[in-house]
Design a protein around this motif. Sequence first.
Motif: not given
Length: 286
Positions: A266-277
Motif C-alpha cells: 500500500l505504500g507506493f514507493g520505489p518497490r512498487l514494480p516488485v510489489a505488483v509483480g
Amino acid sequence: MQGRREALRLLGAGALAAGAWPVLAQGTRAPRLVTISGAITEVVYALGVESQLVGTDTTSLYPEAARQTAKVGYMRQLSAEGLLSLKPDAVIATTEAGPPVVLDQLRTAGVVLELVQADHSWGEVQRKVAAVSRAAARESQARALTARLDGEWAEVQKQVAADTGRKPRVLFVLSHSASPQVSGEKTAAHAMIGFAGGVNCLSGFQGYRPMTAEAMASAAPDVILTTTQSIEAHGGAEKFWQRPELALTPAFKRRALVTQDALLLLGFGPRLPVAVGELHKSLRAA
C-alpha cells in the motif's frame, strides 16, 4: 499565541546554526531531512542520502535501518514541536499528512515543506523521488534512479498485460484491529488490484467500509487479499478464516488467500514494480 509562534520560528532557525550536518562536495551543508511516509523514507535510502535523514514517522519501517531513526509520530498526528526539535531544513510528506495546523507551523518556522499528491499512481512514485531529490539537493542523482524505476515499471506492466486469462475477483480486507474493513474505489488497495491484473469486487463507494456478512455475500470474491500484519493480528491464517463473514465467499471454499507486507502493498514507493509483480503471480496461483 505570538510567543509560541516565535518559539517555533526559533526552533526552525536552529537548523541553520547546527554544525554537525553532512557536507556536500561543493562545501555547502547538506539539508537535514525528516520524512513523513514509509515510501518516501524508502526513496531516501534508494537515493543513498540516508546520512541526511534526521527523523521519520512511524510508518517508516523499511529498510531495517529506518526503524532505528528518530520517530516523530504517526503521519496524521504530527506535532510541530517534535518535528522542529530535530532541526530539519525540509520535511517531505504526502498530502495525507497532518494535521494541517502543524504543517502551517512548519512553514511559519521556515522549514521547507514538500507535499506529494497521493493518488495511487505510478506518477505518485515519480513525484516522491523528485520531492526527495529537491529537498536533499541531489537532483542529479535522482535521474538515474527514476530511469531505473521507470524501466522496472514498464516491464511489470508488460508482464501483466501479457496475461490474457480471466481476471480474478479480489476483495481486500484491512484487519489490523478488531474491526475489519474492506476497500472500495480510490484506495491504494483498489489501484494495486487493478495493476496486478485483478478486479476489485467492491465498487460504488470510495474509501473503506466495515466488513459485513451482507457485503461479503454480494461481493463473491475469488481471492481474499490482506496484509501480513492483518494475519498476524488474528494469530494466523486459520484464525483469520474463522471470521464468519468470510464463510459466505467463494474464496473461503478454496481458502484462496494472498498476503503482502502492508508497506510494500500500500505504500507506493520505489518497490512498487516488485510489489505488483509479486501480487500478479500470487493472484494467479491462489
